[in-house]
Design an enzyme around this catalytic site. Structure first.
Site, PDB file in Angstrom:
ATOM      1  N   ALA A 177       0.833  -1.205   0.000  1.00  0.00           N
ATOM      2  CA  ALA A 177       0.000   0.000   0.000  1.00  0.00           C
ATOM      3  C   ALA A 177       0.866   1.251   0.000  1.00  0.00           C
ATOM      4  O   ALA A 177       1.334   1.705   1.042  1.00  0.00           O
ATOM      5  CB  ALA A 177      -0.926  -0.002   1.227  1.00  0.00           C
ATOM      6  N   GLU A 210       4.893  11.637   0.246  1.00  0.00           N
ATOM      7  CA  GLU A 210       3.675  12.456   0.417  1.00  0.00           C
ATOM      8  C   GLU A 210       2.883  12.556  -0.889  1.00  0.00           C
ATOM      9  O   GLU A 210       2.334  13.599  -1.210  1.00  0.00           O
ATOM     10  CB  GLU A 210       4.036  13.872   0.908  1.00  0.00           C
ATOM     11  CG  GLU A 210       4.629  13.906   2.282  1.00  0.00           C
ATOM     12  CD  GLU A 210       3.579  13.802   3.382  1.00  0.00           C
ATOM     13  OE1 GLU A 210       3.991  13.612   4.532  1.00  0.00           O
ATOM     14  OE2 GLU A 210       2.371  13.906   3.103  1.00  0.00           O
TER      15      GLU A 210
END
Lengths: 263, 388
Positions: free
Chosen positions: B130, B363
């Site tokens: 993930a 990010e």
């Protein structure tokens, strides 16, 4: 204890200084201004003394300067000073030590004081006169270029060191006194973010000459800057070459004698 | 539209700049070489207020908001991107989610220590399967009486090992892909929590990046943020702030690259002239300066929107996408101007080049930013000119 710290707005030491076209000052556009470096040591020493003395000790910043100096005053308040007096009057245009000292003397007397810290000189005009004139006007002793400061237990005397040629001089003085600070005296603290927030609520008393009962300070002027001139460009550099050192030295001596006429 | 900083903002910027130049720069040079985490720097940052910039005063912060945070992050990023990343994650992700979604008890327990850097906060979303696809995360989180039992691993967690707490996103419902995720405050001291592998990275070497291992890790039920299943919403809500933070420190990297390039080009002589006198150098400088200014303004705007509580996913994504690209290009050009010496570790540009690279990955990758931007733009058109 009433602690006064004096503060001047001056161009950042890293700024490139250019004289304005009229020769009446520097070009301020694009130049960053800061608290004159040595005055930062003064603020820090004032704060340390306050922390040591505790009780109702108070650090008051006193500044003669243009409106823009508010930012430097606010920075000192953010470092921890309690309040400030800002003497701001269009009549005080030039940085003239007698005017500055006379105005400071009046403001400091009005406020009351036990000890005054200031920088050993401003980093812009390097005059290093205000502290001495101020000491005379207030009729108090002065200790200049201090590199260490210690207050006595009773709080009415101080022991200082000042850097002199070849060593340190240890000085004891009575309070009240004015002390000018040298690099190395301390490491000034940063204006912390909580400090910056608190500084917003601290009082800056802005005063014009009239508020000090000084309608016209012009009478105090003892010297006048006629013109500001850029530093003359250095002459050409000549590298003396030769087959070996003795030959090069001979050629150098010849040049010094015949061309430079220095010998 | 206001382009000038206020007096207060200038003062905050100056404190950050002075701290970065005087305190951080010497430590950064050493830490980036040795990989030693500069803990003392974080203590000082805490004392100065930089670790609680969006935390209200009642929880020990200074409550100055995202705009002031980006001013600080640019200054820190200019000198040490590794440090700036940790400060960014701590402020814009960890403090933010605890403040927005933590119970009063959690806020009181953790925020004062976080705001003063008594503890550092880390943020754990990524798993082996993930990355950009957050909803694929699997870390098992099963309610067991007054506790949750966490089992699984998180990877690539910045300063996860140096932190006092990690915000951990786990799966509480295996059937509901997006709605089955929950967020927890996990103290590193909780039983069953341990640090796995430490990554050896290309850049950001003064900050650690580690694997977190959860083996029957027991988390008090009260340490959940929001409620069960709120994880995705919490993660999405914090994204914009995280991206703005990375964008800000990337502007700092780009600025450092320009500074280094100009100072070097002024000194370096080739063919009997300073290389700054060559047009090829001047064009690079012009391009860098323009791009940096553009990126900075996008960052400022996104931060202002965040402070006004206006949703700004598009603006935050734009700021991050541009700023990280600009940082990479500026570092590339600055290294090119340096020539051979720029490729050695003796010169700062070498580190800037490596540090900038991460910006386009963490990010949210640049690809994800484009996805966010394009979706929003197409949506806007759809609203203005609906398809028949």
């Amino acid at each position: 204890m009433k602690i006064i710290t004096l503060l001047k707005r001056a161009p950042d030491t890293e700024a490139r200084i250019l004289i304005n076209r009229e020769g009446t000052g520097i070009q301020e556009e694009g130049v960053k201004f800061v608290i004159s470096t040595y005055d930062e040591y003064a603020v820090e020493e004032g704060l340390r003394l306050k922390e040591k003395m505790g009780g109702d000790s108070k650090v008051t910043v006193v500044c003669v300067g243009p409106e823009e100096a508010t930012e430097m005053i606010r920075t000192a308040l953010a470092m921890g000073a309690d309040d400030a007096v800002h003497i701001c009057d269009p009549a005080i245009k030039e940085s003239e030590p007698f005017i500055t000292a006379a105005v400071l003397a009046k403001a400091i007397k009005d406020n009351g004081f036990d000890i005054i810290f200031c920088g050993k000189q401003a980093i812009d005009d390097d005059m290093a006169q205000v502290q001495s004139i101020l000491a005379e006007m207030l009729d108090i002793p002065q200790v200049n270029v201090a590199t260490s400061f210690e207050i006595s237990e009773s709080g009415d005397k101080a022991v200082l060191r000042r850097r002199i040629e070849g060593g340190d001089e240890k000085v004891e003085t009575q309070l009240p006194v004015i002390i000018s600070c040298e690099k190395g005296l301390n490491e000034p603290r940063y204006a912390s973010l909580p400090g910056i927030m608190k500084a917003k609520k601290k009082e800056i008393r802005t005063k014009a000459l009239a508020d000090l009962g000084m309608a016209d300070a012009q009478g105090e002027i003892r010297s006048k800057i006629l013109k500001w001139l850029p530093i003359p460009k250095g002459g050409e550099c000549k590298v003396v070459e030769g087959e070996d050192v003795p030959t090069a030295v001979k050629e150098l001596v010849r040049l010094l004698r015949e061309e430079a006429k220095a010998l | 539209m206001q382009f000038e900083l206020t007096e207060e903002e200038r003062m905050i910027q100056k404190t950050a700049r002075d701290f970065a130049n005087k305190d951080l720069a010497p430590v950064a040079a050493e830490s980036n070489k040795t990989g030693e985490f500069p803990e003392a720097i974080f203590k000082k940052l805490g004392e100065l207020g930089f670790m609680g910039m969006t935390v209200p005063e009642e929880y020990g912060g200074v409550n100055l908001g995202t705009f002031c945070l980006v001013l600080a992050l640019e200054e820190l990023g200019r000198v040490c991107a590794s440090t700036a990343v940790a400060v960014s994650v701590h402020n814009s992700l960890v403090n933010w989610v605890i403040l927005k979604h933590g119970s009063e008890e959690l806020r009181k327990r953790y925020l004062p220590d976080l705001a003063t850097a008594e503890i550092i906060g880390a943020y754990a979303v990524t798993e082996p399967e993930a990355g950009s696809d957050v909803a694929a995360l699997r870390l098992s989180s099963v309610r067991d009486g007054d506790e949750y039992r966490l089992d699984g691993t998180k990877i690539f967690i910045s300063t996860g090992d140096k932190a006092g707490i990690n915000i951990v996103f786990g799966r509480t419902d295996p059937k509901d892909r997006k709605g089955g995720i929950s967020a927890f405050v996990v103290e590193n001291a909780f039983p069953g929590f341990s640090i796995g592998k430490t990554e050896e990275k290309m850049g950001l070497t003064a900050s650690t990046t580690v694997e977190l291992v959860f083996e029957d890790c027991r988390v008090p039920a009260g340490n959940i943020l929001g409620g069960e299943g709120d994880g995705m919403r919490i993660a999405l809500g914090a994204l914009d702030g995280g991206r703005i933070g990375i964008a800000a420190l990337s502007v700092g990297i780009a600025q450092a690259a320009l500074d280094e390039a100009v100072l070097f080009a002024r000194e370096r002589e080739q063919f009997g002239t300073r290389i700054i006198d060559f047009q090829s150098t001047q064009w690079k400088i012009a391009e860098m300066a323009m791009q940096i200014e553009a990126a900075r303004l996008l960052v400022y705007r996104a931060a202002k929107l965040r402070d006004a509580s206006t949703p700004c996913p598009k603006e935050a994504a734009m700021a991050k996408l541009l700023a990280t690209r600009v940082a990479n290009q500026a570092a590339f050009d600055a290294l090119q101007i340096h020539g051979g010496v720029g490729y050695t570790k003796e010169f700062l540009v070498e580190r800037l080049f490596r540090d900038a690279r991460a910006g386009e990955i963490y990010e949210g990758t640049s690809e994800i930013q484009r996805l966010v931007i394009s979706r929003r733009v197409i949506e806007e058109y759809e609203r203005m000119f609906p398809t028949e």
